[in-house]
Design a protein around this motif. Structure first.
Motif, PDB file in Angstrom:
ATOM      1  N   PHE A 190       2.774  -6.009   9.304  1.00  0.00           N
ATOM      2  CA  PHE A 190       2.795  -6.790   8.069  1.00  0.00           C
ATOM      3  C   PHE A 190       3.406  -8.132   8.418  1.00  0.00           C
ATOM      4  N   GLU A 191       2.611  -9.199   8.235  1.00  0.00           N
ATOM      5  CA  GLU A 191       3.024 -10.553   8.578  1.00  0.00           C
ATOM      6  C   GLU A 191       2.901 -11.411   7.326  1.00  0.00           C
ATOM      7  N   PRO A 192       3.954 -11.430   6.478  1.00  0.00           N
ATOM      8  CA  PRO A 192       3.860 -12.083   5.162  1.00  0.00           C
ATOM      9  C   PRO A 192       3.844 -13.601   5.203  1.00  0.00           C
ATOM     10  N   ASN A 193       3.883 -14.185   6.387  1.00  0.00           N
ATOM     11  CA  ASN A 193       3.855 -15.640   6.482  1.00  0.00           C
ATOM     12  C   ASN A 193       2.424 -16.177   6.408  1.00  0.00           C
ATOM     13  N   ALA A 194       1.482 -15.280   6.151  1.00  0.00           N
ATOM     14  CA  ALA A 194       0.081 -15.670   5.953  1.00  0.00           C
ATOM     15  C   ALA A 194      -0.067 -16.311   4.573  1.00  0.00           C
ATOM     16  N   ASP A 195      -1.229 -16.908   4.342  1.00  0.00           N
ATOM     17  CA  ASP A 195      -1.478 -17.569   3.064  1.00  0.00           C
ATOM     18  C   ASP A 195      -1.590 -16.593   1.900  1.00  0.00           C
ATOM     19  N   ASP A 196      -2.099 -15.390   2.184  1.00  0.00           N
ATOM     20  CA  ASP A 196      -2.246 -14.404   1.124  1.00  0.00           C
ATOM     21  C   ASP A 196      -2.183 -13.001   1.723  1.00  0.00           C
ATOM     22  N   PRO A 247       0.814  -1.222   0.000  1.00  0.00           N
ATOM     23  CA  PRO A 247       0.000   0.000   0.000  1.00  0.00           C
ATOM     24  C   PRO A 247       0.848   1.272   0.000  1.00  0.00           C
ATOM     25  N   GLN A 248       0.429   2.208  -0.814  1.00  0.00           N
ATOM     26  CA  GLN A 248       1.118   3.489  -0.888  1.00  0.00           C
ATOM     27  C   GLN A 248       1.017   4.214   0.457  1.00  0.00           C
ATOM     28  N   GLY A 249       2.126   4.801   0.877  1.00  0.00           N
ATOM     29  CA  GLY A 249       2.146   5.578   2.101  1.00  0.00           C
ATOM     30  C   GLY A 249       2.296   4.771   3.370  1.00  0.00           C
ATOM     31  N   VAL A 250       2.482   3.459   3.265  1.00  0.00           N
ATOM     32  CA  VAL A 250       2.648   2.604   4.446  1.00  0.00           C
ATOM     33  C   VAL A 250       4.140   2.311   4.600  1.00  0.00           C
ATOM     34  N   LEU A 251       4.760   3.055   5.510  1.00  0.00           N
ATOM     35  CA  LEU A 251       6.212   3.036   5.677  1.00  0.00           C
ATOM     36  C   LEU A 251       6.643   2.020   6.734  1.00  0.00           C
ATOM     37  N   PRO A 252       7.475   1.028   6.352  1.00  0.00           N
ATOM     38  CA  PRO A 252       8.022   0.119   7.352  1.00  0.00           C
ATOM     39  C   PRO A 252       8.954   0.898   8.277  1.00  0.00           C
ATOM     40  N   ILE A 253       8.748   0.769   9.587  1.00  0.00           N
ATOM     41  CA  ILE A 253       9.605   1.505  10.518  1.00  0.00           C
ATOM     42  C   ILE A 253      10.394   0.594  11.442  1.00  0.00           C
ATOM     43  N   SER A 254       9.984  -0.679  11.544  1.00  0.00           N
ATOM     44  CA  SER A 254      10.681  -1.582  12.447  1.00  0.00           C
ATOM     45  C   SER A 254      10.548  -3.008  11.936  1.00  0.00           C
ATOM     46  N   HIS A 255      11.659  -3.734  11.953  1.00  0.00           N
ATOM     47  CA  HIS A 255      11.684  -5.109  11.491  1.00  0.00           C
ATOM     48  C   HIS A 255      11.479  -6.027  12.693  1.00  0.00           C
ATOM     49  N   TRP A 256      10.593  -7.014  12.561  1.00  0.00           N
ATOM     50  CA  TRP A 256      10.324  -7.949  13.659  1.00  0.00           C
ATOM     51  C   TRP A 256      11.025  -9.288  13.444  1.00  0.00           C
ATOM     52  N   GLY A 257      11.698  -9.473  12.329  1.00  0.00           N
ATOM     53  CA  GLY A 257      12.255 -10.774  11.977  1.00  0.00           C
ATOM     54  C   GLY A 257      11.242 -11.540  11.142  1.00  0.00           C
ATOM     55  N   CYS A 258      11.698 -12.589  10.473  1.00  0.00           N
ATOM     56  CA  CYS A 258      10.828 -13.429   9.624  1.00  0.00           C
ATOM     57  C   CYS A 258      10.056 -12.595   8.602  1.00  0.00           C
ATOM     58  N   ALA A 259      10.664 -11.520   8.104  1.00  0.00           N
ATOM     59  CA  ALA A 259      10.086 -10.628   7.088  1.00  0.00           C
ATOM     60  C   ALA A 259       8.881  -9.831   7.580  1.00  0.00           C
ATOM     61  N   MET A 260       8.663  -9.807   8.887  1.00  0.00           N
ATOM     62  CA  MET A 260       7.557  -9.041   9.467  1.00  0.00           C
ATOM     63  C   MET A 260       8.029  -7.613   9.755  1.00  0.00           C
ATOM     64  N   TYR A 261       7.120  -6.651   9.539  1.00  0.00           N
ATOM     65  CA  TYR A 261       7.440  -5.248   9.787  1.00  0.00           C
ATOM     66  C   TYR A 261       6.315  -4.544  10.518  1.00  0.00           C
ATOM     67  N   ALA A 262       6.700  -3.625  11.402  1.00  0.00           N
ATOM     68  CA  ALA A 262       5.770  -2.629  11.931  1.00  0.00           C
ATOM     69  C   ALA A 262       5.835  -1.476  10.944  1.00  0.00           C
ATOM     70  N   CYS A 263       4.681  -0.975  10.544  1.00  0.00           N
ATOM     71  CA  CYS A 263       4.611   0.066   9.517  1.00  0.00           C
ATOM     72  C   CYS A 263       3.671   1.176   9.976  1.00  0.00           C
ATOM     73  N   VAL A 264       3.980   2.397   9.574  1.00  0.00           N
ATOM     74  CA  VAL A 264       3.111   3.525   9.879  1.00  0.00           C
ATOM     75  C   VAL A 264       2.354   3.901   8.619  1.00  0.00           C
ATOM     76  N   ASP A 265       1.051   4.038   8.748  1.00  0.00           N
ATOM     77  CA  ASP A 265       0.227   4.509   7.631  1.00  0.00           C
ATOM     78  C   ASP A 265       0.347   6.032   7.596  1.00  0.00           C
ATOM     79  N   CYS A 266       1.234   6.509   6.760  1.00  0.00           N
ATOM     80  CA  CYS A 266       1.534   7.943   6.686  1.00  0.00           C
ATOM     81  C   CYS A 266       0.430   8.742   6.006  1.00  0.00           C
ATOM     82  N   HIS A 267      -0.532   8.081   5.387  1.00  0.00           N
ATOM     83  CA  HIS A 267      -1.640   8.781   4.729  1.00  0.00           C
ATOM     84  C   HIS A 267      -2.861   8.937   5.635  1.00  0.00           C
ATOM     85  N   SER A 268      -2.806   8.385   6.820  1.00  0.00           N
ATOM     86  CA  SER A 268      -3.907   8.503   7.761  1.00  0.00           C
ATOM     87  C   SER A 268      -3.546   9.541   8.825  1.00  0.00           C
TER      88      SER A 268
END
Length: 188
Positions: free
Chosen positions: A131-137, A102-123
């Motif tokens: 963001f937890e990409p280990n999900a099915d989709d 998503p546009q404007g969603v800036l990753p600010i912290s890495h949690w490991g396993c490709a997971m990130y805490a992100c700030v929605d800069c457009h809100s």
């Protein structure tokens, strides 16, 4: 002292006394030209509180778990900068439309396993998303970690975040705006 100033003081105190994993010391804060370059590269402004954290506390290296990513320039440790990670995620999402970033969603912290805490800069509230990409989709990979950056920082200071051992059973709500924001991301 304003509420925002109180929060910044609390964050600064904890940042000076707590080292996240992999950070031997707190980096110097970024200067105004670096913030301007970062925002120009991103194509959007950072929420005021996030900008203040980088300009007042340090260029990453504080916060929960692995700490905030550096803003624009990677440190010697090789951790990617937030801007670099955002641009890479957006490019990857254009290559794989099943996983748009998503546009404007800036990753600010890495949690490991490709997971990130992100700030929605457009809100206006600047919610922090997980963001937890280990999900099915991609539809099931986004969660609301905190309703605002302010709330996220308070959870870190107070030890009430989901990542704390005593809070492992906390459930996060799915980010219901993902599909709407992802459609915008694909179009841009």
């Amino acid at each position: 002292m304003t509420e925002s100033e109180q929060l910044l003081t609390q964050v600064e105190t904890k940042a000076r006394n707590t080292r996240p994993w992999g950070w031997p010391s707190l980096p110097e804060p970024v200067d105004a030209p670096t913030l301007t370059r970062a925002e120009a590269t991103l194509g959007f402004r950072l929420p005021a509180l996030l900008a203040e954290l980088y300009q007042r506390i340090g260029d990453g290296g504080f916060g929960p778990e692995y700490g905030l990513l550096p803003l624009l320039d990677s440190p010697p440790s090789g951790e990617p900068a937030a801007v670099t990670q955002y641009l890479a995620n957006r490019a990857s999402g254009r290559k794989d439309p099943d996983w748009p970033w998503p546009q404007g969603v800036l990753p600010i912290s890495h949690w490991g396993c490709a997971m990130y805490a992100c700030v929605d800069c457009h809100s206006p509230q600047a919610p922090v998303l997980l963001f937890e990409p280990n999900a099915d989709d991609a539809d099931h990979a986004w969660f609301v970690d905190a309703s605002s950056l302010t709330a996220w920082l308070h959870a870190w200071i107070d030890g009430t975040g989901w990542y704390e051992e005593t809070n492992e059973d906390l459930e996060m709500a799915p980010w219901t705006d993902f599909r709407i924001r992802a459609a915008t991301a694909v179009a841009s």
